[in-house]
Scaffold this active site. Sequence first.
Site, PDB file in Angstrom:
ATOM      1  CG  ASP A  15      -1.910   1.068   1.234  1.00 27.41           C
ATOM      2  OD1 ASP A  15      -2.563   1.205   0.191  1.00 27.41           O
ATOM      3  OD2 ASP A  15      -2.024   1.787   2.227  1.00 27.41           O
TER       4      ASP A  15
ATOM      5  CG  LEU B 139     -10.153   8.491   1.482  1.00 25.12           C
ATOM      6  CD1 LEU B 139     -10.426   9.625   2.412  1.00 25.12           C
ATOM      7  CD2 LEU B 139     -10.986   8.629   0.220  1.00 25.12           C
ATOM      8  NE  ARG B 140      -1.025   5.980   2.010  1.00 23.11           N
ATOM      9  CZ  ARG B 140      -0.918   5.174   3.047  1.00 23.11           C
ATOM     10  NH1 ARG B 140      -0.996   3.890   2.882  1.00 23.11           N
ATOM     11  NH2 ARG B 140      -0.723   5.660   4.244  1.00 23.11           N
ATOM     12  N   GLY B 141      -5.583   5.669  -2.452  1.00 20.81           N
ATOM     13  CA  GLY B 141      -5.740   5.381  -3.881  1.00 20.81           C
ATOM     14  C   GLY B 141      -6.137   6.617  -4.665  1.00 20.81           C
TER      15      GLY B 141
ATOM     16  CB  THR C  47      -1.789   7.426  -5.429  1.00 18.35           C
ATOM     17  OG1 THR C  47      -1.631   7.266  -4.045  1.00 18.35           O
ATOM     18  CG2 THR C  47      -0.526   7.101  -6.145  1.00 18.35           C
TER      19      THR C  47
END
Lengths: 334, 538
Positions: A191, A272-274, A277
């Site tokens: 991740d 929410l990192r997706g 990025t």
Amino acid sequence: MAKAFPFSAIVGQDAMKQAMILTAIDPTIGGVLVFGDRGTGKSTAVRALAGLLPQIEVVDGCPINSASPGDVPDWAELGSKKLRKRPTPVVDLPLGVSQDRVTGALDIERALSRGEKAFEPGLLAQANRGYLYIDEVNLLEDHIVDLLLDVAQSGENVVERDGLSIRHAARFVLVGSGNPEEGDLRPQLLDRFGLSVEVTSPTNMADRVEVIRRRDSFDRDPEGFAKRWARAESGVRKKIVAAREAIKTLDAGTEVLEDCARLCIALGSDGLRGELTLLRAARALAAYDGAKAISKAHVSAVAPLALSHRLRRDPLDDAGSATRVERVLADVFA
Amino acid sequence: MNTPWTRFLTALDLVARAPHLGGMVLTMRPGPAWDAALAAIEAAFPEIRRWPASLSLRDLSGGLDSVATLAEGRAVYSTGLLARGHPILIPSAERLDPQAAALIAQAMDAGTAPPLFLIDEAAEAEETLAPALLDRLPFWCDLSELSLRDLTGHAAAPDPGAPVQDPATTLTVSALRFGIPGLRAPTQALAAAHALNDMPTDTDVTMAAQLVLAPRATQLPAPEDEDSPQPEPQQQTSDDAEGQNRGQDIPLDDLVIEAVAAVLPDLLKNAPLKPNGARGGKGFSGSGSRRRGNRRGRPLPAQQGALDGQARIDLVATLRAAVPWQKMRRAQFPDRQGVILLPRDIHVQRMEERSDRVLVFTVDASGSSAMARLGEVKGAVELVLAQAYARRDHVALIAFRRDGAEMLLPPTRSLVQAKRRLASLPGGGGTPLAAGIEAGMRQAVSARARGLTPQVILLTDGRGNIAIDGSANRQQAADDAVRMARSIAQSDIDALVIDTGARPQRQLADLAHDMGAPYVPLPRARAGQISDILTGAR
């Protein structure tokens, strides 16, 4: 160290090259994971990146490559305030490295010979403002992985050992490569990589022959080969530098944000990192292309890179994760 | 003259002339060929050093030399073995630690590694050399079949003939047609051809292909190509134009392909070829299965202890223990300089170790329900592997049917590899229960020998009807199964019996009891259920 193979001379492998260029434009994207079979040019590309990146300005002699004298840590005991240019650091983290080598530790030599307590910076210090490259990242020992995760998240290396209490900035782009047949990567570390790429050998005969030919002529005359590719290299470098400026002014419209969110919801990616990025990568790509605004095309071009490693693993689905992303892309953007 | 022995000599000669090629892998056991090969290597590389395969990472990369540091009172660093520049010979290289192998591979990539000779003495299929090293070493010589009278001849000399036009294309085409997917092999073959002769001729290119490509071949070129008058590689579809433009090279391609086919191991020629990636004559196991079980360690606080040659000294803790006494010791030993250390100051590092678990699925693949059951087990294997990281599990799969048991998946932690190997699962036939249990036990014992913690999971819905000798004798089969079950209990191997029959069977419950294993009736076992039970069974 042998001379690195020029980045622009790598045949094909566009996804991998693109991912690396994107992180060079916007380091906050957060690193690249390159997974694939042996002999597909993974390590070659990473080592080539070092030669491609523009130089950075650092305080002369600063162990953590500080940009201004104010950032130089006290323990460095640095007198000079001179600035100088140096290539972007690309630090190799060898497997089997010890923890003290990574974080830095008590300087044994000074402790023994002069009885002084001093800090000897480690690889994390060297990699500050640059790249940290881990080959065979899936074979890395657990406790080192934990440590890297911690530092990558906080951007700060904290050493509390051997009677030392030191902290220094450690912001770097993680680049990992490995072969999934030799073991999988832990989800937490997975991740942490912004982009992921799967590489395979080119299937096209002309490409294959070209790879062999370039490699051969590089092996026989590295200097001459580098010279022939110098123009192409500086072209890419200029575009990266220009794009670094351009991302500062590229704003994402509501529509683009919604597109990102819809994609991530449809894919069920955790956290929410997706989205973040995806947005950053799309912006970097738009800047690299010299576009005025981020478009749907940019988002869908980087979606497989940014999302394929964030999917919930479904072992019963035989399709590769990149295929799943593309399937959803087709649905959402239909 | 072109025999395995002369090819070995040629490869050796090439490494001596062009050390950047990297080195070679020798498959052999002690015997006349071993002695002769080592003598030849030592003659070519008088500087060669022999390393044990049990090298530690610290030996390889160098570091603080604790003994010298304490003796001299200043930090003394040892040069890593890799940095010393001597050519290296590693016997029993299949026992090389994967991390050490990775470190050597990194040095090879950086161009700083000296020529490397690895001797592969693997006795079991699951012992293989680290793939990262295998891939980077161009020459693989199998000398295991050679006897004394085979050891004659000389290395091939450069051919004085006319140079060929385009060796790169020829070698790439040949590599593809022999089913070598990576691009390192043709690159290495081209480098070898150039090392043999600066302007390589067809003979040189052929020799390079025989040395580099032949041992890596996973398939014979498609037979239909041999019939057609102008063979064209199958994979060339997207690139027909170029292939035809180079019409004059095609005879050379054929020449090379024929020459490589001539030296392929017989095994590859006779046996049905394995679908993907299997190397000729060798088990294909990723490093997942070969790693030593207790390889991971989290550091624990150092402990006072003696240096026994095994434990690592914790320098800082040792010094810290010594510091408070310095003043008193200085008075006691007035003539000693620097820090005065006594044996009782020595602190050694401790690591917390945990063993990995191997789940050996032993699955009844007989009868009509076999396909469904195998499908679910496949799902369970993949589910377990998907979480393998957190649980430290390796998975192996054995299926038994007709007259024996078959290893479908050697112990692995790689989901990718498992998926490839489980793509097709055979089913149907009788129930050789005893043979299945035996195979599971064998695997468990061998896993335990490698420091892992094995657990056998038996899935079946029926009684054995095939005895261990393959005969269809129901009574004998039942007795054999009980005997095997008891020996599992005696070997103290953890086991679990899952009854997938429509209703629980007394006989299986008894068998589980003999095995000392829990018995779980689970009609229509689902992948998820199996995986859940295994989590609980931990």
